[in-house]
Design an enzyme around this catalytic site. Sequence first.
Site, PDB file in Angstrom:
ATOM      1  N   PHE A   1       0.855  -1.184   0.000  1.00  0.00           N
ATOM      2  CA  PHE A   1       0.000   0.000   0.000  1.00  0.00           C
ATOM      3  C   PHE A   1       0.889   1.230   0.000  1.00  0.00           C
ATOM      4  O   PHE A   1       1.711   1.423   0.905  1.00  0.00           O
ATOM      5  CB  PHE A   1      -0.914   0.027   1.228  1.00  0.00           C
ATOM      6  CG  PHE A   1      -1.886   1.169   1.190  1.00  0.00           C
ATOM      7  CD1 PHE A   1      -3.083   1.056   0.489  1.00  0.00           C
ATOM      8  CD2 PHE A   1      -1.611   2.369   1.834  1.00  0.00           C
ATOM      9  CE1 PHE A   1      -3.982   2.113   0.433  1.00  0.00           C
ATOM     10  CE2 PHE A   1      -2.497   3.429   1.776  1.00  0.00           C
ATOM     11  CZ  PHE A   1      -3.685   3.292   1.075  1.00  0.00           C
TER      12      PHE A   1
ATOM     13  N   ASP B   1       9.701   2.782   1.325  1.00  0.00           N
ATOM     14  CA  ASP B   1       8.524   3.500   1.806  1.00  0.00           C
ATOM     15  C   ASP B   1       8.425   3.307   3.320  1.00  0.00           C
ATOM     16  O   ASP B   1       7.961   2.278   3.811  1.00  0.00           O
ATOM     17  CB  ASP B   1       7.274   2.952   1.108  1.00  0.00           C
ATOM     18  CG  ASP B   1       6.003   3.671   1.534  1.00  0.00           C
ATOM     19  OD1 ASP B   1       6.026   4.338   2.573  1.00  0.00           O
ATOM     20  OD2 ASP B   1       4.976   3.518   0.836  1.00  0.00           O
TER      21      ASP B   1
ATOM     22  N   LYS C   1       3.018  10.573   7.909  1.00  0.00           N
ATOM     23  CA  LYS C   1       2.291  10.164   9.109  1.00  0.00           C
ATOM     24  C   LYS C   1       2.897  10.753  10.386  1.00  0.00           C
ATOM     25  O   LYS C   1       2.601  11.877  10.765  1.00  0.00           O
ATOM     26  CB  LYS C   1       2.187   8.632   9.178  1.00  0.00           C
ATOM     27  CG  LYS C   1       1.330   8.026   8.066  1.00  0.00           C
ATOM     28  CD  LYS C   1       1.058   6.562   8.311  1.00  0.00           C
ATOM     29  CE  LYS C   1       0.300   5.909   7.162  1.00  0.00           C
ATOM     30  NZ  LYS C   1      -1.010   6.472   6.875  1.00  0.00           N
TER      31      LYS C   1
END
Length: 893
Positions: free
Chosen positions: A136, A224, A253
């Site tokens: 994702f 990532d 985040k």
Amino acid sequence: MEIRYDELLNPTVARLLKTFRLDKDYVYGEGNYLTDQDGVRYLDFIAQYGAIPFGYNPEFIWEALDRVRRNKIPSLTQPSLPGEALRLARKLMELSPGDLTYSTFCQSGAEAVEAAIKLARSATGRKIIVSTIKSFHGKTLGALSATGREVYQTPFGAPVPGFVHIPYNDIEALEKVLREYEGEIAGFIVEPVQGEGGMIPAQPGYLKKAEELCRKYGVVFVVDEIQTGLGRTGYLFACEEEGVEPDVMLLAKALGGGLVPLGVCLSSPRVYNDDFGSLHSSTFANNNLTCAVGLAVLDYLTRDNRRFIEEVKAKGDYLLEKAYALGRKYPEVIKEVRGKGLMVGIEFYEFCDCGSFDMAYLADVKGFTALLAGFLLNVYNIRLAPFLNNPMTLRLEPPLTVTYSEIDYVMEALEKVCQILEKRDYAKLYRYLLGDYAKPEKIDDYRGISRKIKGSSLQEGEEATEKFAFIIHYPGPEDVVINNPSFASFSREELYRFMDWQTSYDEPGVVCHMPAIRSKTGKIAQGWLIGIPYGGKQIMSLPREVTVEAVQKAVDLGRDLGARIVGLGALSSVVTRGGRAVQGRGVAVTSGNSFTTIMALEALFLGAGKMHIDVPKSRGAVVGATGSIGRACALIMSEEVRYITLLGNPEHPVSSKNRLNSLLNEMLAYAYRRRKEGKIKGLSAWLDEVLSLLERKNDEKARELKNKWEMNNDFSMELLQEICDYLGISLPVNFSLDIENTLPRCDLIIAASNSPDYIIYPHHLKPGAVVCDVARPADVSPEVLDKRDDVLILEGGLVEYPDPVVFGPNFGYRDGVSLACLSETVLLALEGDYNDYSIGSKLSLETVAYLRGLGEKHGFKLAGLVMGGREVTDEDIERIYNNALRMKKAESI
């Protein structure tokens, strides 16, 4: 169109949240806790998927924001050299692994991924981006194309050209694709832990070997760390555990401290280039305000020689070991525990054979972990989240500030969930949906009465050659309990509320896969039971277009599974007008009503014989005679019974009378034809006797009526009424809308209405009556079984198969016994006859006869007589008969 206030942000998600009581309005957040508008406090174990690293409203983040405000630092000053952004970039360069030097700031992880894709392509002059399956990377178009889950991509035309997906943790697959597309691949993007994929960590050495392969083939290596970075795995960056030095590293985040959106694409001088630098920009990049927060985050994480991160690692190890211990304790419930640091996933086994169609349905429509999340939120005040990519896995991703006692509390609650699942006390997971938020104390064990799917035994080399599907739903609340024994703790009113809740879903789901059913001819079929979330009352009260669409989706699902015929169970036939509304969808359809009719009448007449009823002299009745099963039962009953009353729906008097009158004419015409064919039995025998009476009269009126009779190729009620009036006798057949005064005079009764509620009660039946209740939901109230030990109440349409197969809970019947409507579907599949059958409101008697023949051919026969959920013996029936004799004697005194 009415728009609801709570659906203004995302009506799709709002409906899901409301369905599972996850729709809280949190008005206060402090530390690891949220408080809703009702003052209820919840432990947050989601941390906004890692974006709330220090809990809610951490003081040091607000201090950073206050510094910006006090000093009136400008937030957006492009093009320029913003000081806070430069300081954050320098800090990132100092802390990041390898030679990551340049910071391209943005507002989200997806935007950071987009920047990395552009950077890799501009650095290499190549187009292909390789990523992993179940990864994702975000939902903007480029990031979505890199995301390895087709379900999120298809509606949006993703992946766009230039993206290739390979298995995660498979270094050979990476080397193969690099070799196959050598000179064409720009970059490989990978997560150190697949977060949305189910908390799957990279295997030891995988990332390092990937780095080496990328260097070898001149491919930009992108790590990532949007979710894993900044302490989440017990390291400042997850990739530093193995000394990995990426060309590009992505953060977001946690970088915003839980208060501001902030992301960054960090890159090495090896890949940064002027094309990217001059052409890539963003209005909100290099924002001094957000970068001030990013600086505060890094300072907090690295103070005291990274002591905070060491504490995170210890708490992560503790959480993971607790989860592993839970998995070891409940090996039949928990499939796997995975994760690293404070990123833990607990994956549960699929509910394909769990003794509950409800649990199997929820798992199939991806709602299982949403049910658990709602249960934990409302009962234990714990906020957890399911996964997008893995619907059988719960995500444990608390703030980095979580305490050991909070971890213990969550794991204790999860152990209670495991106990419920292990012992199949499923009702306790649903009670919160009815507003009962009490913590379950005693978990009852239902494993001993929970049934497993059992197909025909196959020899080596044998396999099913035919495929079917069958659509089911709960006709009435008692069926919920039959299927889920733990729901016996629910009152009838609670069961109806539960069935109302189920309508929140409108998607069909597979609830049972039957691997093999063998015919006595040797043919083998496999099939699927497909559930739709509507009870009988709900399916009859909802708008017809809603329920028809649900049945259409279920038919399509059966077709897509490979079924070549789909059967319609219970009221799914009624709402689709006997299947007409679902024809022409690339698969054959049957309502199953023909074989149901056969089995119902066989049971009725067998019961009549055991109750010593003289069938030709008895009075029969068909409740719900205007329906397709009722009509066919009336016609076939007339082959044995002379006196029949047809009962219709008093709520629709005009249409019922018209249809009942039409059926009476049809019955007489059928009897007339049977008499001409020499079949002198039942109603045709009565007609034969009436003709003999006319012949014996031998007067002018008698001869006139006899001539009318013989000149007609058909027969009508009008002519029969004229003959009966002349002879001074009563009509043998009639109709009524008055069940109260009509039914108590009848001996043999077929109950086949479409009523969602009971319509036959104890006072409706005469002593010694035999009722075959083929209605779904049942027409006969359970009160009859409780209060009348002088009548025989049979469940209609039950079939015994050649092998003792079990459709999981199997609708409450013993091994090898199932419903006739399902059996008709199976028979047609075994025969390989993939044509539409039993469609519409008028069943063909030729089709009924054909299905009777198929039953004999394949070894499907009437099951033993079933009353009150169990097969009754001859001794049981004789006892009922003797009770009826005593009752009749008492009434005559």
